[in-house]
Scaffold this active site. Structure first.
Site, PDB file in Angstrom:
ATOM      1  CG  ASN A   8       4.721   6.175  -4.045  1.00 38.97           C
ATOM      2  OD1 ASN A   8       5.717   5.817  -4.684  1.00 38.97           O
ATOM      3  ND2 ASN A   8       4.302   5.536  -2.952  1.00 38.97           N
ATOM      4  CE  LYS A  10       2.006   2.745  -3.957  1.00 39.41           C
ATOM      5  NZ  LYS A  10       1.139   2.047  -3.060  1.00 39.41           N
ATOM      6  CG  HIS A  96       5.116   4.104   1.196  1.00 38.59           C
ATOM      7  ND1 HIS A  96       4.487   2.881   1.167  1.00 38.59           N
ATOM      8  CD2 HIS A  96       4.290   4.980   0.577  1.00 38.59           C
ATOM      9  CE1 HIS A  96       3.322   3.020   0.535  1.00 38.59           C
ATOM     10  NE2 HIS A  96       3.186   4.281   0.161  1.00 38.59           N
ATOM     11  CD  GLU A  98       3.259   0.138  -0.968  1.00 36.44           C
ATOM     12  OE1 GLU A  98       4.175   0.543  -1.702  1.00 36.44           O
ATOM     13  OE2 GLU A  98       2.046   0.342  -1.208  1.00 36.44           O
ATOM     14  CD  GLU A 164       0.745   7.496   1.924  1.00 37.99           C
ATOM     15  OE1 GLU A 164       0.210   7.731   0.846  1.00 37.99           O
ATOM     16  OE2 GLU A 164       1.680   6.694   2.049  1.00 37.99           O
ATOM     17  N   GLY A 170      -3.984   1.813  -1.632  1.00 34.45           N
ATOM     18  CA  GLY A 170      -4.235   0.807  -2.669  1.00 34.45           C
ATOM     19  C   GLY A 170      -5.716   0.609  -2.857  1.00 34.45           C
ATOM     20  CB  SER A 210      -8.178   5.080  -1.766  1.00 38.24           C
ATOM     21  OG  SER A 210      -7.749   3.772  -1.521  1.00 38.24           O
TER      22      SER A 210
HETATM   23  C1  PEP Z   1       0.614   5.280  -1.492  1.00 37.62           C
HETATM   24  O1  PEP Z   1       0.978   4.118  -1.605  1.00 37.62           O
HETATM   25  O2  PEP Z   1       1.378   6.152  -1.037  1.00 37.62           O
HETATM   26  C2  PEP Z   1      -0.748   5.621  -1.931  1.00 37.62           C
HETATM   27  C3  PEP Z   1      -1.261   6.745  -1.518  1.00 37.62           C
HETATM   28  O3  PEP Z   1      -1.346   4.727  -2.749  1.00 37.62           O
HETATM   29  P1  PEP Z   1      -2.832   4.820  -3.360  1.00 37.62           P
HETATM   30  O4  PEP Z   1      -3.068   6.216  -3.849  1.00 37.62           O
HETATM   31  O5  PEP Z   1      -2.831   3.816  -4.479  1.00 37.62           O
HETATM   32  O6  PEP Z   1      -3.758   4.448  -2.261  1.00 37.62           O
END
Ligand code: PEP
Length: 250
Positions: A8, A10, A96, A98, A164, A170, A210
């Site tokens: 992803n 983003k 998601h 966000e 998630e 993040g 992460s």
């Molecule tokens: C995400 O935003 O879907 C995600 C998994 O981000 P990160 O791997 O940076 O935690």
């Protein structure tokens, strides 16, 4: 089931040149790991560039990061699932955290978007997960019930559920593999309750939050996840390559 590794991006990276460079590196990596399905969810504007000139190979797919719930119409700034399909996207991330947080996406909207994606023959990657201090079981069951409302069991095999935990995304703390295993088993239990055991087994459940080269393999082996959804680390071709390598033989 093939392992699924979803990148992803983003709203990154900044330019087409950087995006192309990253895509080409990930394409190289995917050549070595044919047992893994790598899905690059890049900003819409670059999908055509990536899919043209034979950019897509077996084991490498494109995905969107969102779509609208209607197929066309007066929705300024929006993109439909059928438009994504036209760009050769095989997947789309829906719900998601966000988008739930900053763009007001709610469960009704998410349900309509999943239906639109399925209608356009694009596989929805449905994100669920609790925020800090929320109870995982309550939130995740609620989100799955609403997201899948009205979706028949026969379509479960077309759906990916990404667990998630929002607090792990993040720079957050990664979720422990044991907690991710509990969430995985719980999601299967909810799907069994809503549909049946066979349906639950056919739905791919992946972990996101992460993920890096050190913890990736644990989520597949200890947490029994079908794959990973990777944000930050998918922007670094070397790190992403190490992740793919680390899960390659699981
Ligand atoms: C995400 O935003 O879907 C995600 C998994 O981000 P990160 O791997 O940076 O935690």
């Amino acid at each position: 089931m093939k392992k699924i590794i979803i990148a992803n991006w983003k709203m990154n990276p900044g330019t087409l040149i950087e995006a192309k460079e990253l895509f080409d590196s990930l394409k190289e990596i995917s050549r070595e790991f044919r047992e893994t399905e790598i899905i690059i969810c890049a900003p819409f504007v670059w999908l055509e560039n990536f899919s043209s000139q034979g950019g897509l190979k077996r084991g490498l797919s494109l995905g969107g990061q969102n779509c609208h719930w209607e197929s066309h119409g007066a929705f300024t700034g929006e993109i439909s699932a059928s438009m994504l399909a036209d760009l050769k996207a095989g997947y789309v991330i829906i719900g998601h955290s966000e988008r739930r947080q900053y763009l007001g996406e709610n469960d009704l909207i998410i349900n309509a978007k999943i239906k639109a994606a399925l209608k356009a023959k694009i596989k929805p990657i449905v994100c669920v997960g609790e925020r800090q201090n929320e109870e995982m079981h309550l939130v995740v069951e609620d989100q799955i019930r609403s997201a899948l409302n009205g979706i028949p069991a026969a379509q479960l095999k077309e759906i990916v559920i990404a667990y998630e935990p929002v607090w792990a995304i993040g720079p957050g703390d990664p979720c422990s593999p044991d907690n991710a295993l509990s969430a995985n088993l719980f999601i299967k239990k909810v799907l069994t309750k809503l549909y049946n055991r066979a349906g639950a087994e056919k739905t791919a459940i992946v972990y996101g939050g992460s993920v890096d080269r050190k913890n990736a393999a644990d989520y597949l082996s200890r947490s029994q996840m079908a794959g990973l959804l990777i944000g930050g680390a998918s922007l670094d071709a070397q790190e992403f390559g190490e992740i793919i390598k680390s899960v390659g033989n699981i």
